[in-house]
Design an enzyme around this catalytic site. Structure first.
Site, PDB file in Angstrom:
ATOM      1  N   THR A   1      30.680  42.831  95.747  1.00  0.00           N
ATOM      2  CA  THR A   1      30.415  43.466  94.452  1.00  0.00           C
ATOM      3  C   THR A   1      31.523  44.467  94.196  1.00  0.00           C
ATOM      4  O   THR A   1      32.089  45.036  95.123  1.00  0.00           O
ATOM      5  CB  THR A   1      29.080  44.241  94.437  1.00  0.00           C
TER       6      THR A   1
ATOM      7  N   GLU B   1      24.382  40.174  92.983  1.00  0.00           N
ATOM      8  CA  GLU B   1      23.253  39.975  93.905  1.00  0.00           C
ATOM      9  C   GLU B   1      22.300  38.883  93.418  1.00  0.00           C
ATOM     10  O   GLU B   1      21.410  38.460  94.149  1.00  0.00           O
ATOM     11  CB  GLU B   1      22.468  41.292  94.054  1.00  0.00           C
TER      12      GLU B   1
ATOM     13  N   LYS C   1      21.377  62.983  80.900  1.00  0.00           N
ATOM     14  CA  LYS C   1      20.156  63.783  80.758  1.00  0.00           C
ATOM     15  C   LYS C   1      20.512  65.123  80.128  1.00  0.00           C
ATOM     16  O   LYS C   1      21.090  65.989  80.771  1.00  0.00           O
ATOM     17  CB  LYS C   1      19.472  63.978  82.105  1.00  0.00           C
TER      18      LYS C   1
ATOM     19  N   TRP D   1      16.478  61.991  78.057  1.00  0.00           N
ATOM     20  CA  TRP D   1      17.412  60.940  78.440  1.00  0.00           C
ATOM     21  C   TRP D   1      18.156  60.408  77.224  1.00  0.00           C
ATOM     22  O   TRP D   1      17.554  60.191  76.179  1.00  0.00           O
ATOM     23  CB  TRP D   1      16.663  59.770  79.085  1.00  0.00           C
TER      24      TRP D   1
HETATM   25  P1  AMP Z   1      28.236  42.748  88.728  1.00  0.00           P
HETATM   26  O1  AMP Z   1      27.487  42.592  89.985  1.00  0.00           O
HETATM   27  O2  AMP Z   1      29.619  43.257  88.928  1.00  0.00           O
HETATM   28  O3  AMP Z   1      28.181  41.519  87.910  1.00  0.00           O
HETATM   29  O4  AMP Z   1      27.518  43.901  87.892  1.00  0.00           O
HETATM   30  C1  AMP Z   1      26.171  43.822  87.553  1.00  0.00           C
HETATM   31  C2  AMP Z   1      25.821  44.916  86.581  1.00  0.00           C
HETATM   32  O5  AMP Z   1      26.554  44.764  85.367  1.00  0.00           O
HETATM   33  C3  AMP Z   1      24.363  44.878  86.139  1.00  0.00           C
HETATM   34  O6  AMP Z   1      23.515  45.485  87.078  1.00  0.00           O
HETATM   35  C4  AMP Z   1      24.423  45.630  84.817  1.00  0.00           C
HETATM   36  O7  AMP Z   1      24.418  47.030  85.016  1.00  0.00           O
HETATM   37  C5  AMP Z   1      25.771  45.222  84.271  1.00  0.00           C
HETATM   38  N1  AMP Z   1      25.590  44.131  83.306  1.00  0.00           N
HETATM   39  C6  AMP Z   1      25.685  42.806  83.523  1.00  0.00           C
HETATM   40  N2  AMP Z   1      25.442  42.120  82.382  1.00  0.00           N
HETATM   41  C7  AMP Z   1      25.166  43.029  81.426  1.00  0.00           C
HETATM   42  C8  AMP Z   1      24.813  42.964  80.040  1.00  0.00           C
HETATM   43  N3  AMP Z   1      24.718  41.803  79.389  1.00  0.00           N
HETATM   44  N4  AMP Z   1      24.569  44.126  79.389  1.00  0.00           N
HETATM   45  C9  AMP Z   1      24.690  45.312  80.030  1.00  0.00           C
HETATM   46  N5  AMP Z   1      25.028  45.444  81.318  1.00  0.00           N
HETATM   47  C10 AMP Z   1      25.262  44.323  82.018  1.00  0.00           C
END
Ligand code: AMP
Length: 551
Positions: free
Chosen positions: A195, A339, A448, A453
């Site tokens: 990640t 994940e 916050k 929020w």
């Molecule tokens: P990654 O593991 O790098 O793909 O990141 C995952 C995170 O990206 C998620 O937990 C979200 O916080 C953010 N994320 C993924 N898709 C979206 C979306 N369509 N809108 C907003 N945040 C997103």
């Protein structure tokens, strides 16, 4: 909610049930070879030229590569790294490595050299396949810590020097085009992806054969990405980021043509490739499509064949959605995480909303979408109680499913994000009566202010609706009175201008007064993580003292 109790195994009590056939990537591969042999893969080479072959040719090269891997000493369970763009060679690695029982570690090419060393070492990669154009990046990492025991293989057409490295094409040319694939357990690791952690060390997620096949089936359903054999699909989302959202498995499985854009990701090159190849569906993060939108507007273009853009990774700004609609392209908003393999939700209209007014439909489509069938979820308030499905009450999202990870690679300690058979996403969300998930924020990105929020995502979406604004990132900054206040970091569209007070006034017409950012800072570009998300940690660092003098 699904039970996490021990299973009752009654398989021996009723004989004559279904075949016990493992769900491995080989199923996808062999189906692709049997049913879609004449469909095509198109790939852009480093020099800009277009390479094209059929899935039948692809299959033969996958077998050659598997033979080469075995000859290089790669054994089941070994890790083999890729360091490459979206190309046909990367696709070949996606199949050959897991199908011989090894694990493909798709390395993020945008990491800093220290991080590249760290992930190569943490993964224990035995061989590393590098695109020729990326050899300098790998060389920078090796200058920090040489990796003498690893075998490097250079892929691509450019002539580059990496001492001791082998040439991909020569390796393949020396091998037969058949391979006797081993029978693998479906729970074997297939792909390893780290990640893009914005804090701490990167964390590795190992997708198994089973999770990969199930994810492809679930994500590809008609009410999911909805890809069919006649489609032409171009993933702009990189193959080094969560399996390009599953595309390298889903597309060969359904037999759609696959268009791989290589290293040329500027808007003009993408538009040209979409038009030339008749792409019908493309996928990528909002940044890519913001740039494409600007280019379409500048040249007043409409796509000939493109009907759908799957956009995720960060929230889709409503202004982007509207601008694409005007040009006849429907946005499918999708949400997921490394994940989760990664696709968790996709936004399509339910039967109940089919006849609703456009404003209602638009609001639903702008949400992150409805869950795929293989993701169970719960959204809990601060006391661990499920929030009502009213589309308003927000809580922490937990998920469970056969394509959700239960741990991180080589992390032995018990982490609080894994609990009771669920994984805590770190996202704060609402869910409405129709099952549409809406992401309010990352837990750590909420602002916050004076005990209230503020959603940075909402505020960013509002600000990006201003005609002069290209992109906006909102962060919380320490404030002597309110503890934290939002500030906005804004990049303007080319040739446009707006000053701080006018933008604040414009925002004030759209949000309640206490949510107006205290400051708007203009920058040329917003810093990003290796996978295109705003690097808010850096912004928080840069602007931490901005409101010190505030009263
Ligand atoms: P990654 O593991 O790098 O793909 O990141 C995952 C995170 O990206 C998620 O937990 C979200 O916080 C953010 N994320 C993924 N898709 C979206 C979306 N369509 N809108 C907003 N945040 C997103």
């Amino acid at each position: 909610m699904q039970s996490t109790r021990p299973r009752l195994d009654l398989s021996a009590t009723i004989p004559g049930t279904m075949m016990d056939v493992p769900l491995t990537i080989r199923w996808i591969f062999e189906h692709n070879q049997r049913s879609h042999a004449s469909r095509e893969v198109v790939s852009r080479e480093d020099d800009g030229s277009i390479f094209r072959y059929t899935y039948a040719d692809f299959g033969a090269r996958v077998a050659r590569l598997a033979n080469a891997l075995v000859e290089l000493g790669i054994r089941p369970g070994d890790r083999v790294a890729s360091f490459g763009w979206n190309t046909h060679r990367h696709l070949e690695l996606y199949y050959a490595v897991p199908m011989i029982g090894a694990v493909l570690h798709t390395t993020n090419i945008r990491l800093f050299p220290e991080q590249v060393c760290w992930v190569f070492e943490h993964a224990g990669d035995k061989a590393i396949f590098v695109d020729a154009s990326l050899v300098p990046a790998v060389a920078r990492a090796l200058a920090i810590r040489p990796a003498s025991s690893r075998q490097f293989v250079v892929m691509g057409t450019s002539q580059v020097e990496l001492p001791g490295a082998l040439d991909y094409e020569e390796l393949l040319a020396a091998q037969p085009a058949e391979f006797d694939w081993p029978d693998l357990d479906e729970r074997s690791g297939a792909i390893l992806c780290y990640t893009s952690a914005t804090t701490g060390d990167p964390k590795g997620v190992v997708f198994t054969h089973r999770s990969t096949v199930l994810h492809a089936l679930a994500a590809g359903m008609a009410d999911g990405l909805g890809v069919t054999q006649g489609d032409v699909v171009m993933p702009v989302v990189p193959m080094f980021h969560v399996n390009a959202w599953g595309v390298p498995f889903l597309i060969p499985m359904v037999g759609a043509n696959l268009v791989l854009p290589g290293a040329k990701l500027d808007p003009s090159s993408l538009i040209e490739l979409i038009e030339r190849e008749g792409v019908t569906i493309s996928l990528g993060v909002p940044t890519v499509w913001l740039a494409v939108r600007d280019e379409l507007e500048r040249r007043d273009l409409r796509f000939r064949t493109l009907k759908r853009l799957v956009i995720g990774g960060s929230a889709v700004p409503p202004s982007l959605f509207d601008d694409l609609e005007k040009r006849g392209v429907r946005t499918m908003h999708a949400w997921g995480m490394t994940e989760m393999s990664p696709i968790g939700t996709a936004s399509l209209l339910t039967a109940q909303l089919a006849g609703a007014p456009w404003e209602v439909q638009r609001a639903a489509l702008l949400k992150q979408g409805r869950f795929t069938p293989l993701v169970a979820w719960k959204i809990l308030d601060d006391n661990g109680v499920p929030v009502p499905r009213d589309g308003k009450t927000a809580g922490a999202l937990w998920v469970r499913g056969p394509a959700v990870t239960r741990s991180y690679f080589r992390v032995d300690e018990a982490l609080p994000v894994f609990n009771d058979g669920y994984f805590m996403t770190g996202d704060v969300c609402t869910i409405d009566e129709f099952g549409y998930l809406q992401l309010v924020d990352r837990t750590k990105d909420l602002v916050k202010s004076g005990g209230e929020w503020i959603s940075s995502v909402d505020l960013e979406n509002t600000i990006m609706g201003h005609p002069a604004v290209r992109e906006a990132a909102v962060i919380g900054v320490a404030h002597p009175k309110w503890v934290e206040r939002p500030i906005a970091v804004v990049a303007l569209r080319e040739g446009q201008s707006v000053d701080e007070p006018s933008l604040q006034a414009w925002i004030g017409e759209r949000v309640v007064k206490w949510q107006i950012p205290d400051r708007v800072v203009f920058v040329d570009a917003i810093p990003r993580t290796g996978v295109g998300k705003f690097l808010k940690r850096e912004l928080r660092d840069r602007y931490k003292d901005l409101l010190d003098a505030a009263k």
